[in-house]
Motif scaffolding. Sequence first.
Motif, mmCIF file in Angstrom:
data_model
loop_
_atom_site.group_PDB
_atom_site.id
_atom_site.type_symbol
_atom_site.label_atom_id
_atom_site.label_comp_id
_atom_site.label_asym_id
_atom_site.label_seq_id
_atom_site.Cartn_x
_atom_site.Cartn_y
_atom_site.Cartn_z
ATOM 1 N N SER A 131 0.968 -1.212 -0.193
ATOM 2 C CA SER A 131 0.053 -0.115 0.153
ATOM 3 C C SER A 131 1.077 1.212 -0.012
ATOM 4 O O SER A 131 1.960 1.410 0.652
ATOM 5 C CB SER A 131 -0.922 -0.001 1.173
ATOM 6 N N GLN A 134 -2.475 7.525 -0.552
ATOM 7 C CA GLN A 134 -3.549 8.063 -1.683
ATOM 8 C C GLN A 134 -3.401 6.785 -2.676
ATOM 9 O O GLN A 134 -3.194 7.454 -3.958
ATOM 10 C CB GLN A 134 -3.188 9.486 -1.946
ATOM 11 N N GLU A 139 -8.562 3.140 -4.164
ATOM 12 C CA GLU A 139 -9.722 4.240 -4.622
ATOM 13 C C GLU A 139 -10.347 3.491 -5.762
ATOM 14 O O GLU A 139 -11.830 3.475 -5.618
ATOM 15 C CB GLU A 139 -9.255 5.731 -5.009
ATOM 16 N N ARG A 142 -12.269 0.423 -4.341
ATOM 17 C CA ARG A 142 -13.444 0.635 -3.315
ATOM 18 C C ARG A 142 -14.668 1.467 -4.239
ATOM 19 O O ARG A 142 -15.861 1.013 -3.893
ATOM 20 C CB ARG A 142 -12.995 1.828 -2.440
ATOM 21 N N ASP A 143 -14.404 2.200 -5.157
ATOM 22 C CA ASP A 143 -15.363 2.845 -5.974
ATOM 23 C C ASP A 143 -16.263 1.921 -6.903
ATOM 24 O O ASP A 143 -17.219 2.168 -7.003
ATOM 25 C CB ASP A 143 -14.764 4.054 -7.004
ATOM 26 N N SER A 154 -3.999 0.430 4.880
ATOM 27 C CA SER A 154 -4.305 1.889 4.363
ATOM 28 C C SER A 154 -4.285 2.720 5.200
ATOM 29 O O SER A 154 -5.062 2.839 6.253
ATOM 30 C CB SER A 154 -5.708 1.782 3.819
ATOM 31 N N ASP A 156 -5.316 5.777 4.433
ATOM 32 C CA ASP A 156 -6.312 6.849 3.895
ATOM 33 C C ASP A 156 -7.879 6.352 4.246
ATOM 34 O O ASP A 156 -8.659 6.994 4.385
ATOM 35 C CB ASP A 156 -6.405 6.941 2.499
ATOM 36 N N TYR A 157 -7.756 4.876 4.533
ATOM 37 C CA TYR A 157 -9.483 4.254 4.613
ATOM 38 C C TYR A 157 -9.371 3.059 5.694
ATOM 39 O O TYR A 157 -8.228 2.484 5.782
ATOM 40 C CB TYR A 157 -9.684 3.577 3.598
ATOM 41 N N SER A 158 -10.148 3.395 6.870
ATOM 42 C CA SER A 158 -10.169 2.338 8.026
ATOM 43 C C SER A 158 -10.983 1.280 7.561
ATOM 44 O O SER A 158 -10.630 0.147 7.718
ATOM 45 C CB SER A 158 -10.739 2.989 9.183
ATOM 46 N N SER A 159 -11.746 1.363 6.495
ATOM 47 C CA SER A 159 -12.650 0.310 6.133
ATOM 48 C C SER A 159 -12.234 -0.724 4.994
ATOM 49 O O SER A 159 -12.723 -0.625 3.916
ATOM 50 C CB SER A 159 -13.986 0.603 5.657
ATOM 51 N N VAL A 160 -10.976 -1.192 5.045
ATOM 52 C CA VAL A 160 -10.173 -1.900 4.050
ATOM 53 C C VAL A 160 -9.808 -3.101 4.716
ATOM 54 O O VAL A 160 -9.235 -3.316 5.725
ATOM 55 C CB VAL A 160 -8.845 -1.139 3.554
#
Length: 338
Positions: A131, A134, A139, A142-143, A154, A156-160
């Motif tokens: 990782s 950013q 991204e 996830r999108d 990550s 940038d994101y906790s829900s990974v």
Amino acid sequence: MKEGRHVTIKMVADKAGVSKSTVSRAIGNYPDISDKTKEKIFSVMKELNYYPSAIARSLANRISKNVGLVLPADDDFFLNPFFQESLRIISKTASSRGYDVLIAYNGDNETRSVERLVKANKVDGVIMMRSVVQDPTIEYLRDSNFPFVLIGKSIDYSSVHSVDTDNVDACKTLTKKLIDSGCKKIAFIGGDKNSVVTIDRFNGYVKTIEENGMKLNKDLIQENEFSSMNGYRSIEKILKNDSSIDGIVITDALIFSGVMDYINNHKSYETGESSIKIKVIGTFGTGNFQQNPDIEIINVDVDSKILGEKSCNTLIDLLEGKDVEMTQIVDYKISNIN
């Protein structure tokens, strides 16, 4: 039916009086196809001796039974012992659960290869092996609401979904061991400064230096690419800034190999002794690279086998609808290796 005649899905559809897509959906057991229609299609398939290939069945179910493995863009990636072992065990674990592995190379255009796998339905989920801050691939996944697991974490994101080692704590423990061994001036050589693993290990190093009343000297810190050449050049720069360092913390086996190359290349032809007086090197992985009997080597083993195995099992569990933990931490081990 004449022997040797190749039966196609179109022939089944024509005989059953339905479309090809209806045959595909019947094979895939889609709920919008009635039992009566399915029975009719299966009867025709039996009559024509039609057996859908594995590819056809997978397409019908929209399941590829493939796991995508996203590799870092490092030129020396396949030389890195950590990734060699992780790659081996991920492939072995996937195979044991009925999956194959497809590799995506995260090159200059960072998401293109992953997008190709996802958009073409070539993989059911993705394992990312590193990782960065950013990270555009994270991204994108996830999108797209596409299943993936990260080896690492990550920022940038906790829900990974991730499988990681506590790299901050591991590097704190490693740095403290160098201090306890008598080191007074400890350098740090890491990989890419945007890599999350480098950030975590650097933070562990800094915290321990400060907690033990030592001065943080930026001239003793080098971060670049994960490569042997980076290790060689980094130790060269550090020694030009201060030749009195007596310890080094290194974040990667390839970097370690470059550091050892430099040290061993600066031995006296007459005495065989090195002109570089480093007492202890602490490193995350040593591989099968050359060492030096005059230098104490302390190694952190983050257990690449367990990281690879857990990441693969976690992804497949996700694909099979099982409950999995968002974050899993794998224990590390520290030991002297000479």
